[in-house]
Design a protein around this motif. Structure first.
Motif, PDB file in Angstrom:
ATOM      1  N   LEU A  47       0.867  -1.175   0.000  1.00 25.36           N
ATOM      2  CA  LEU A  47       0.000   0.000   0.000  1.00 25.36           C
ATOM      3  C   LEU A  47       0.907   1.230   0.000  1.00 25.36           C
ATOM      4  CD1 LEU A  47      -2.591  -1.136   2.706  1.00 25.36           C
ATOM      5  CD2 LEU A  47      -2.824  -1.261   0.220  1.00 25.36           C
TER       6      LEU A  47
ATOM      7  N   THR B 226      -2.746   4.319  -2.160  1.00 26.36           N
ATOM      8  CA  THR B 226      -3.623   4.768  -1.075  1.00 26.36           C
ATOM      9  C   THR B 226      -4.206   6.144  -1.344  1.00 26.36           C
ATOM     10  OG1 THR B 226      -1.706   5.642   0.127  1.00 26.36           O
ATOM     11  CG2 THR B 226      -2.402   3.384   0.630  1.00 26.36           C
TER      12      THR B 226
ATOM     13  N   THR C 130      -9.320   2.344  -3.292  1.00 25.68           N
ATOM     14  CA  THR C 130      -8.478   1.294  -2.692  1.00 25.68           C
ATOM     15  C   THR C 130      -9.071   0.818  -1.379  1.00 25.68           C
ATOM     16  OG1 THR C 130      -6.432   1.995  -3.767  1.00 25.68           O
ATOM     17  CG2 THR C 130      -6.217   0.860  -1.649  1.00 25.68           C
TER      18      THR C 130
ATOM     19  N   TYR D 149      -7.153   2.604   7.724  1.00 29.52           N
ATOM     20  CA  TYR D 149      -6.331   1.395   7.594  1.00 29.52           C
ATOM     21  C   TYR D 149      -6.889   0.256   8.454  1.00 29.52           C
ATOM     22  CZ  TYR D 149      -2.922   3.849   4.792  1.00 29.52           C
ATOM     23  OH  TYR D 149      -2.313   4.537   3.767  1.00 29.52           O
TER      24      TYR D 149
END
Length: 353
Positions: free
Chosen positions: A208, A229, A234, A258
Motif C-alpha cells: 500500500l 492509497t 483502494t 487502515y
C-alpha cells in the motif's frame, strides 16, 4: 591496533544539532575480557540517524550515527567464546542492556526495563557516550555482536541489522506465512525488506503506497498486489481483507481507514514513528476485535534468527554504496525519498579527521 590501549579511529560526526557531518577522530575503549574489536566494512544510513542528527529526538553531541554495522573481527578479549578473529559480524541498534530484568532474560533486550544501551547517542557502561558505525572500528561486548552468514554480502547485510529485524520481528510475532494476507504500508528502506521477508515466509503480500510509482519494484521484490492509497477506491476494494498490516511510514495516517482494511481479529502494527500523536476512533477497534500495535527492532537472538533466515532465502537489502564524503548528500536524498532503498557507507573511504 593495540587491543589493550584506548585507540582513536577516524569517523564522520555531527558536531552540533542540525550541523552537517564532518571528519572527526573518536576514542574507542580498550578491548576488555568479553569484548570484540570490529573493523567496520559497511554501515547503513537509517532515517533515525537523520532525526537524531537534527536533535529531533534528543541528542548527545558530537554524535557519530550508525547502527547498521557489518564488518570483520580483528581482535577478541581473553574471555570471548562467541566470536573469533576473521569472523564476519554485525552490530545493530544496541550494544548492551542490564541483562537482569524480565525482558532481557526473555531475549527482549530492546525492551530492557532499565534501558538498553544504544549503539550511538547513548551512555555506555564506561559512563561515556557511545559512538556509532560511521567510523572504521568499534568495540562491542560479544553478547551484542551478531554472526553474518556467508550467504549474505556484508554491504547488503548492514541494513538488515535495523531495517531487516524491524520488519522480521512483527511479521514473525503476528504469524505471517501461508494462508495469511499481509499488507506493507510504504515501500522504502523498511517497507522493501518487509515485502521480501513476508514473501519468503509464504504470505500473500500487498503493498500500500501513496502512488503506483514503485509498482514494478514492489512486484520485483515479491509483492503479489500493489495499490495506491491516494485512490479512495483502494479502501473500498480492500476492506476487511488483511490479517496483518505493517505500517512503515513515519507520517500521521488515517488509522481508522487502515483499520477498516483488517479482517476480524486482524492487527495493524506500526514500526514507523510519526512526529505528532496519532488519533484513532475506538469503534474502529471494537468492530471486528481488531488490534492496533507497535513493534521495535528485535532482541539479539531474534536478530540472529533474522540474519539466518535472510541468508537461507537469499535476501539482502537493495542498496546504494556511497563514500564517506557523500553522507551529507545522502541525508538530503533520503529526505527527498531519492534512494532505492538504503544508502550504505563504505567504511574504507572514511579518512582520518
Amino acid at each position: 591496533m593495540n587491543a589493550q590501549t584506548v585507540t582513536s579511529v577516524p569517523a564522520y560526526a555531527v558536531p552540533a544539532a542540525g550541523a552537517p557531518l564532518e571528519r572527526a577522530t573518536i576514542p574507542r575503549r580498550p578491548v576488555g575480557e568479553h569484548d570484540v574489536l570490529i573493523e567496520i566494512k559497511y554501515t547503513g544510513i537509517c532515517h533515525t540517524d537523520i532525526h537524531r542528527a537534527g536533535d529531533e529526538t534528543g541528542g548527545i553531541f558530537p554524535m557519530v550515527p550508525g547502527h547498521e554495522i557489518a564488518g570483520v573481527v580483528t581482535a577478541v578479549g581473553s574471555g570471548v567464546t562467541r566470536h573469533r578473529t576473521g569472523d564476519r559480524v554485525g552490530v545493530g541498534c544496541m550494544v548492551d542492556s542490564c541483562r537482569e530484568c524480565d525482558n532481557c532474560r526473555a531475549g527482549l533486550e530492546q525492551f530492557c526495563a532499565n534501558g538498553a544501551v544504544e549503539t550511538y547517542n547513548s551512555t555506555g557502561r564506561d559512563s561515556g557516550p557511545t559512538y556509532g558505525g560511521y567510523s572504521t572500528h568499534i568495540v562491542v561486548d560479544e553478547n551484542y555482536v551478531l554472526r553474518i552468514p556467508e550467504g549474505i554480502s556484508l554491504d547488503e547485510a548492514a541494513p538488515l541489522l535495523c531495517a531487516g529485524v524491524t520488519l522480521y520481528s512483527p511479521l514473525t510475532h503476528w504469524n505471517a506465512g501461508p494462508g495469511k494476507n499481509v499488507a506493507i504500508v510504504g515501500l522504502g528502506g523498511l517497507g522493501h525488506m518487509g515485502v521480501k521477508i513476508a514473501h519468503a515466509m509464504g504470505a500473500e503480500v500487498t503493498v500500500l503506497s501513496r502512488s503506483l510509482r514503485k509498482k514494478d519494484d514492489g512486484e520485483r521484490l515479491g509483492a503479489d498486489h500493489f495499490y495506491a492509497t491516494s485512490d479512495p477506491a483502494t479502501f473500498e476494494q480492500l476492506a476487511g481483507g488483511f490479517d496483518l498490516i505493517v505500517n512503515t511510514v513515519s507520517a500521521n495516517l488515517d488509522l481508522d481507514a487502515y483499520l477498516s482494511l483488517l479482517k476480524t481479529n486482524g492487527t495493524l502494527v506500526n514500526v514507523g514513528a510519526p512526529p505528532a500523536p496519532s488519533r484513532v476512533t475506538m469503534f474502529s477497534l471494537m468492530g471486528g476485535r481488531k488490534t492496533l500495535a507497535g513493534s521495535l527492532i528485535g532482541g539479539i537472538a531474534e536478530t540472529q534468527e533474522m540474519l539466518d533466515f535472510c541468508a537461507a532465502h537469499g535476501l539482502g537489502s537493495d542498496i546504494e554504496v556511497i563514500s564517506g564524503e557523500q553522507i551529507n548528500e545522502a541525508y538530503e536524498r533520503v529526505l527527498a525519498a531519492d534512494v532505492r532503498y538504503r544508502f550504505v557507507i563504505d567504511a574504507s573511504t572514511i579518512p582520518a579527521g
